[in-house]
Design an enzyme around this catalytic site. Structure first.
Site, short mmCIF file in Angstrom:
data_model
loop_
_atom_site.label_atom_id
_atom_site.label_comp_id
_atom_site.label_asym_id
_atom_site.label_seq_id
_atom_site.Cartn_x
_atom_site.Cartn_y
_atom_site.Cartn_z
CG ASN A 14 -1.89 1.22 1.25
OD1 ASN A 14 -1.84 1.94 0.48
ND2 ASN A 14 -2.63 1.05 2.13
NE ARG A 98 -6.17 1.66 -0.33
CZ ARG A 98 -6.02 2.91 0.17
NH1 ARG A 98 -4.87 3.42 0.73
NH2 ARG A 98 -7.03 3.65 0.42
CG HIS A 187 -13.01 3.48 2.80
ND1 HIS A 187 -14.12 4.47 3.37
CD2 HIS A 187 -11.91 3.91 2.91
CE1 HIS A 187 -12.98 5.25 3.96
NE2 HIS A 187 -11.72 5.05 3.84
NE ARG A 248 -10.71 12.62 3.74
CZ ARG A 248 -10.39 11.34 3.46
NH1 ARG A 248 -11.63 10.64 2.86
NH2 ARG A 248 -9.56 10.53 3.79
CG ASP A 289 -8.07 9.50 18.59
OD1 ASP A 289 -8.92 9.02 19.37
OD2 ASP A 289 -7.08 9.05 18.67
CD GLU A 340 -12.50 -2.57 13.37
OE1 GLU A 340 -11.43 -2.76 13.96
OE2 GLU A 340 -12.39 -2.61 11.94
CD GLU A 391 -9.15 -0.81 3.94
OE1 GLU A 391 -8.91 -0.40 5.01
OE2 GLU A 391 -9.32 0.08 3.06
#
Ligand code: AMP
Length: 414
Positions: A14, A98, A187, A248, A289, A340, A391
């Site tokens: 990646n 990726r 994603h 964003r 965060d 998660e 991923e």
């Protein structure tokens, strides 16, 4: 060696603009053999951290300048070689890369040829920050192992099944087509992986279930998946559209852009930076965060509370929208860093949706675990689940499946 060796290892790369993340997996059983990260490429303070097959205890770190991606991949190759897993080892079946933007051309993982490289290059205007870095990684890896199959796995591919009415913006068709303006979604490897795992958690085939996937990391996106195929997703032409994210804005009235141009004299690049880097949670309260935001809320911090409420309100709107798009929903699934780990976000996102059959059980929701699990009450009409995303494993799986299919088994000979 007396007979042909069967190659089952896949190296996943990646490549970002200043970093390369990698993982080596054995696809015979999906185990992680090694993993690591080269960061701050091009700076004096570059760092290579490598976790060998022995796990975290054997983790190795080294500093010193890594001037470019070629040097970064050389460092990766050296680290792997120290574990006896070098790029020249016969067990390596393929490298999976990726690639962020596959446009409309790439709806599936693709073996990289010169022609494919040219196509990825042609998509650079649609992903100016990501595709060039991905290309550099691919070119460097091909130079190191020109004989090895290398596969591109696209972030957009899973969303190419969206019907035209979900993918098109309601803008002048000629202008849109001339500039390839439409909703691509991102994603995709995560949405594909998580929707399949969610079906397995329900004990059903992906074709039998309708799922809303909420990928909530620093970047965040939602998707509506009907019978294993994506029918809508929240990111659009770029990863800016949709949910409130770490930095964003997600959805805003596009007129914000020309308003700021006219009244604040901001350039297009200024607005780009504003909406991509200085908005979302960080723009609203100074932190991106979720752990920190929750700590501040506990301390009575007002901007943090409002940021949380705006984040959750947007999320809830997308759950409702995708419920309507799907008509029948079997599961709402949370994944990625926030999805998660944050029981508060999950609880708040579905609060008040009992009328739709969506609710969480407080005790199940509070359990911390890294395995896929249901958090809805036993008899709920819609399952609510937490499914950790992976991923790299998905990229490795897609890469291996393609290479194995193309060769009638990956038999690389002695
Ligand atoms: P990702 O992009 O998937 O790595 O997600 C990163 C984000 O996950 C961070 O910016 C945090 O906001 C969030 N996160 C990670 N761990 C936790 C946690 N224990 N509780 C709440 N949020 C978390």
């Amino acid at each position: 060696m007396t007979g042909p060796a069967t190659a089952t290892r896949v190296l996943v790369l990646n490549s970002g603009s200043s970093s390369v993340k990698y993982r080596l997996l054995d696809m015979a059983d999906g185990t992680r053999l090694a993993a690591g990260l080269v960061e701050r490429i091009g700076e004096e303070t570059s760092r290579v951290s490598h976790t060998p097959p022995a796990g975290e205890a054997g983790r190795r770190e080294r500093g010193g300048p890594v001037p470019d991606h070629a040097a970064a991949l050389k460092a990766v190759a050296e680290e792997l070689a120290r574990d006896g897993l070098g790029l020249d080892s016969p067990g390596l079946a393929a490298i999976g890369h990726r690639v962020v933007h596959g446009g409309m051309r790439f709806s599936a993982p693709t073996v990289i040829t010169d022609e494919v490289l040219g196509e990825i290059e042609r998509l650079v205007p649609l992903a100016p920050l990501h595709n060039p870095a991905n290309l550099t990684g691919i070119r460097t890896a091909r130079a190191l192992r020109p004989d090895l199959p290398q596969v591109a796995v696209f972030d957009t591919a899973f969303h190419t099944t969206m019907p035209e009415y979900a993918a098109r913006y309601a803008i002048d068709v000629e202008t849109a087509d001339a500039h390839r303006i439409r909703r691509y979604g991102f994603h995709g490897t995560s949405h594909a992986f998580v929707s399949r795992r969610a079906a397995a958690l329900l004990g059903r085939a992906p074709e039998q279930v309708n799922v809303i996937v909420l990928h909530l990391g620093n970047g965040a996106s939602a998707s509506a998946v009907r019978g294993g195929r994506c029918v809508d997703t929240s990111m659009g032409l770029t990863p800016l559209e949709g949910l409130v994210m770490g930095t964003r804005s997600g959805d805003v009235d596009p007129a914000v852009t020309f308003h700021l141009r006219r009244v604040a004299g901001m350039s297009v690049d200024d607005v780009d930076v504003l909406l991509n880097k200085r908005s979302g949670l960080v723009g609203l309260c100074g932190d991106n965060d979720m752990r920190e935001i929750r700590r501040r809320i506990e301390d009575g911090d007002e901007p943090a509370r409002l940021a949380f409420e705006i984040y959750v309100h947007r999320l809830k709107k997308y759950i409702g929208a995708y419920y309507a798009v799907l008509g029948r929903v079997d599961a709402v699934v949370f994944t990625a860093g926030v999805g998660e780990n944050s029981a508060q976000v999950r609880e708040a996102a579905v609060a008040g949706l009992e009328g739709l059959g969506i609710a969480v059980d407080a005790d199940l929701n509070a359990v911390r675990s890294d395995v896929p699990r249901l958090i809805s009450p036993g008899r709920a009409r819609v399952a609510v689940a937490v499914v950790p995303t992976d991923e790299e494993l998905e990229i490795a799986g897609q890469t291996f499946a393609l290479v194995a299919a193309g060769r009638g088994g990956v038999d690389r000979g002695a």
